[in-house]
Design an enzyme around this catalytic site. Structure first.
Site, PDB file in Angstrom:
ATOM      1  N   TYR A 196       2.162 -55.230  18.860  1.00  0.00           N
ATOM      2  CA  TYR A 196       2.030 -54.010  18.054  1.00  0.00           C
ATOM      3  C   TYR A 196       3.170 -53.041  18.358  1.00  0.00           C
ATOM      4  CZ  TYR A 196       0.399 -49.542  16.295  1.00  0.00           C
ATOM      5  OH  TYR A 196       0.320 -48.342  15.637  1.00  0.00           O
ATOM      6  N   ARG A 249     -24.678  -6.501  39.003  1.00  0.00           N
ATOM      7  CA  ARG A 249     -25.659  -7.158  39.876  1.00  0.00           C
ATOM      8  C   ARG A 249     -25.692  -8.669  39.674  1.00  0.00           C
ATOM      9  NH1 ARG A 249     -31.464  -7.005  38.987  1.00  0.00           N
ATOM     10  NH2 ARG A 249     -31.035  -5.348  37.476  1.00  0.00           N
ATOM     11  N   ASN A 251       0.069 -46.968  23.896  1.00  0.00           N
ATOM     12  CA  ASN A 251      -0.467 -48.233  23.382  1.00  0.00           C
ATOM     13  C   ASN A 251       0.646 -48.978  22.647  1.00  0.00           C
ATOM     14  OD1 ASN A 251      -2.575 -50.150  22.416  1.00  0.00           O
ATOM     15  ND2 ASN A 251      -2.048 -49.272  20.431  1.00  0.00           N
ATOM     16  N   LYS A 289     -10.318   6.142  25.746  1.00  0.00           N
ATOM     17  CA  LYS A 289     -11.125   5.895  24.541  1.00  0.00           C
ATOM     18  C   LYS A 289     -10.465   4.841  23.652  1.00  0.00           C
ATOM     19  CE  LYS A 289     -13.407   9.252  22.605  1.00  0.00           C
ATOM     20  NZ  LYS A 289     -14.799   8.732  22.621  1.00  0.00           N
ATOM     21  N   GLU A 347      -4.639 -40.719   8.834  1.00  0.00           N
ATOM     22  CA  GLU A 347      -3.812 -41.922   8.758  1.00  0.00           C
ATOM     23  C   GLU A 347      -4.582 -43.088   8.132  1.00  0.00           C
ATOM     24  OE1 GLU A 347      -1.954 -45.388   9.571  1.00  0.00           O
ATOM     25  OE2 GLU A 347      -2.952 -44.899  11.476  1.00  0.00           O
ATOM     26  N   ASN A 372      -7.462 -44.926   9.803  1.00  0.00           N
ATOM     27  CA  ASN A 372      -7.270 -45.648  11.066  1.00  0.00           C
ATOM     28  C   ASN A 372      -7.601 -44.723  12.236  1.00  0.00           C
ATOM     29  OD1 ASN A 372      -6.283 -47.687  12.938  1.00  0.00           O
ATOM     30  ND2 ASN A 372      -4.465 -46.389  13.180  1.00  0.00           N
TER      31      ASN A 372
END
Length: 754
Positions: free
Chosen positions: A114, A357, A387, A459, A487, A490
């Site tokens: 691939y 607290r 990959n 303020k 895509e 996929n």
């Protein structure tokens, strides 16, 4: 199927133990790395952050080999120009070259792999034997982002540098099939501070950060649209940048190399690393300034008692409380507050409000989440996340999905929620601090001038804080719940890791705005407490003098019944908040004058027989007392104010005797800020901006850690660890602390009930 043990043995040359959760070959007792992940969380958060910042400031050269990169390393390379990067050739070069050679060998053999012989993604059914052209086309079609003329469309320089570092670290592990020369060139670009322009948007961080990483590949291949910035802002082409680091000709990518560069989570992980570094520091800062809030509010430090938090069991809460307890221990403010509460126990509620607290209970879980996210990201930046994975040892390419950046997306969503919770607490405390109904006698809006009608203090800052909080809470919403299929379906699930990291970076910046505003307000409150104490001393002195002069003795020195009024008059002064009257201390409509008069009237009623004689009548002395008080008090108050403004007040500032002093000293002395006042032209925003810049430039880190000098990372009272325990202790988690304590006492037969 190959057994896990065989895989471990085959890869043990490529992977070594690093102490992080990044080992491929874990021991038999921890095959899934859970134990290693847990051990990484040992020790206190404070110790972890201290080690992080020590490394950040101490780094001069970061040596990388694929498996030991830290969050602080990434932040240092991203932000500090003096830090250089060095590839560890001895550890990594051979394995990098082996994987690169393996790809070329398989290409020659005609092995179908691939991204080497196939198309990409949903079109991976296509085939070609033109490996170099395929990589060139990959980079071309992935250059789909928009840089434009607007700088807001470009990823920040520090994030891009971090991405280059993280991607190189991943590729050094030798599972990706890329040449050593390419990685060496990235090293040179980093050290020369030549940074490619990457698009801010356009990635879903699965299949990795394809679009932005393709612009790094575009620089390496000299694509004509590649733009690079130097440290001083000069822009040049990719080819020009390569020449500056000694590469006369851009790279022609070999099979798999383009895919190796772009198919990974490095951009999202890089930005997440920077976010984690900041988040850890800001979480610690929020704990310390919560203690500082207790000081200026004359709070009750009982909320930090170790037993309360030990009974809750959560380590983040226990540490947050312990830090606050340490900061408050020995505080001059706390000693003074204890006297005030004893003198007038009804002046404020029995318990402080939740913002103070329950601050350990609120901040503790946020610290735990931030720590968890940090460790997850640190594992990610040391991971192989492309990959296919080239397994030279087993002579195969493994097709999988490590490019899925879910650890980034999830951890950044969680961290951002914690950042928003910290901001919410800071706003709650700030709102209490500027409100004169709740702040224990400080002026409304923390106005610092002598005339409250012409001074509205913070303020505007409170309005800004409300805005920051609203935006921050909006950002708390998750990104990962908005995944869209991409895509050609996929990439039907994707992490949105970089998007989530970007939103977390925005949240960090807003929290910095909030903390700088809040720290400015706390320093203002410290100054006002100092002014209050000096003004109170002046008022008490004058009231005492006037009482003696007008009420205690007659014309011939004889003692008068009015001499008994002085103690009660001074008690009124002690009980009345100075800022409720100090702008016009003898104003008949103000509480001080009214209550002083009431005391004299009460004594007059008690002086029944004496009131018949004009010489001993207290009623007759009231106008004399008030006239003399007005004659003396008003000018003396003005002089006391003038003395304070000049820095010559007789009473010292209590903050100097507190562990929180380094933060105050940093804001006031190192940054050169002063008390905000309507009589001065400088605006609150100008001071806040100075503090914000200092926080953004990491200058606040040193004074922050000075506040905790000497803290051992433990609860203060070691005897808490030795309380007698009932056999039922472990079943009592749902009982109230009081009931649990009673059970503990009953379980000890030697307990002395006397």
């Amino acid at each position: 199927m190959v057994a896990a043990a065989e895989i471990t043995q085959a890869n043990e040359v490529q992977v070594k133990s690093t102490g992080l959760c990044t080992d491929f070959g874990s021991s038999g007792s921890d095959p899934l790395n859970w134990v290693r992940a847990a051990k990484a969380m040992e020790g206190s958060h404070f110790e972890e952050v201290k080690a992080m910042v020590d490394s950040y400031f101490g780094a001069k050269e970061i040596s990388i080999e694929g498996k030991s990169l830290t969050i602080s390393d990434v932040a240092a390379v991203a932000r500090r120009s003096q830090v250089k990067v060095k590839l560890d050739a001895a550890a990594a070069k051979s394995r990098v070259e082996e994987s690169s050679n393996w790809v070329l060998t398989q290409m020659t053999k005609g092995t179908d792999t691939y991204g080497v012989t196939t198309g990409f993604g949903a079109t991976s059914h296509r085939r070609t034997n033109q490996g170099a052209e395929l990589q060139k086309e990959l980079i071309r079609f992935l250059n789909a982002g928009v840089l434009g003329k607007c700088p807001e469309n470009v990823l920040s320089e520090d994030t891009t540098r971090a991405a280059m570092l993280v991607r190189t670290n991943t590729l050094l592990q030798g599972y990706s099939g890329v040449r050593w020369d390419i990685l060496e060139t990235v090293e040179k670009l980093l050290n020369a501070w030549l940074t490619p322009k990457l698009p801010l948007r356009g990635t879903i961080t699965a299949s990795g950060d394809l679009v932005p990483l393709s612009y790094i590949a575009g620089l390496l291949t000299g694509r004509p649209n590649s733009r690079v910035r130097s440290r001083d802002g000069i822009e040049m082409s990719g080819a020009e940048a390569l020449k500056k680091v000694g590469l006369e000709k851009p790279f022609e990518l070999q099979p798999k190399e383009g895919l190796a560069i772009v198919n990974g989570t490095s951009v999202g992980a890089a930005l997440a690393s920077i976010v984690c570094f900041d988040a850890n520091v800001l979480a610690l800062l929020s704990e310390v300034i919560s203690a500082m809030f207790c000081e200026v509010m004359n709070g009750k430090p009982e909320f930090t008692d170790p037993l309360t938090h030990k009974l809750k069991h959560h380590p983040g809460q226990m540490e947050a409380a312990a830090i606050m307890e340490y900061v408050l221990d020995g505080s001059s403010y706390m000693k003074h507050a204890a006297k005030l509460h004893e003198m007038n126990p009804l002046q404020k509620p029995k318990q402080d409000r939740y913002g103070l607290r329950t601050s350990p209970q609120w901040l503790g879980p946020q610290v735990e989440i931030i720590r968890s996210a940090t460790h997850m990201i640190e594992r990610e930046i040391n991971s192989v996340n492309d990959n296919p994975v080239i397994d030279v040892a087993r002579d195969k390419a493994l097709h999988g999905g490590n490019f899925q950046g879910t650890p980034i997306g999830v951890s950044m969503d969680n961290l951002r929620l914690s950042i928003s919770a910290i901001g919410k607490l800071m706003f709650a405390q700030f709102s209490e601090l500027v409100n004169d109904y709740y702040n224990g006698g400080l002026p409304s809006n923390l106005s610092g001038g002598p005339n409250p009608s012409l001074d509205y203090g913070l303020k505007g800052a409170e309005i800004a804080m409300a805005s920051y909080t609203s935006e921050l809470l909006y950002l708390a919403n998750p990104v990962t719940s908005h995944v869209q299929s991409a895509e050609q379906h996929n990439q039907d699930v994707n992490s949105l890791g970089l998007v989530s990291a970007r939103k977390s970076a925005e949240a960090i910046d807003i929290l910095k705005l909030m903390l700088s505003t809040y720290l400015t307000a706390l320093c203002q409150a410290v100054d006002l407490r100092h002014l209050e104490e000096n003004m109170l001393a002046t008022v008490k002195q004058i009231v005492s003098q006037v009482a003696k002069k007008t009420l205690s003795t007659g014309l011939n020195g004889e003692l008068l019944p009015g001499r008994f009024c002085e103690k009660d008059l001074l008690q009124v002064v002690d009980n009345e908040h100075v800022f409720s009257y100090i702008d016009d201390p003898c104003n008949a409509s103000y509480p001080l004058t009214q209550k002083l008069r009431n005391i004299l009237v009460e004594h007059a009623f008690k002086n029944a027989e004496g009131e018949k004689d004009p010489n001993t009548s207290i009623f007759n002395k009231i106008p004399v007392f008030e006239a003399e008080l007005k004659a003396q008090l008003e000018p003396q108050v003005s002089l006391a104010r003038e003395s304070y403004d000049k820095g010559t007040s007789p009473l010292p500032d209590r903050i100097q005797e507190c562990r929180s002093y380094p933060l105050y000293e940093f804001v006031r002395n190192q940054l050169g800020t002063k008390l905000l006042s309507g009589t001065r032209t400088i605006s609150p925003g100008e001071v806040i901006e100075v503090v914000y810049d200092a926080i953004s430039e990491d200058k606040v880190i040193v004074p922050l850690f000075k506040c905790l000098d000497g803290w051992k990372g433990t609860l203060a009272h070691s005897e808490i660890n030795n309380l007698p325990r009932s056999p039922l202790y472990n079943d009592c988690y749902d009982l109230s602390p009081r009931m649990l304590l009673l059970m503990l006492l009953f379980s000890d037969p030697e307990f002395d009930w006397s």
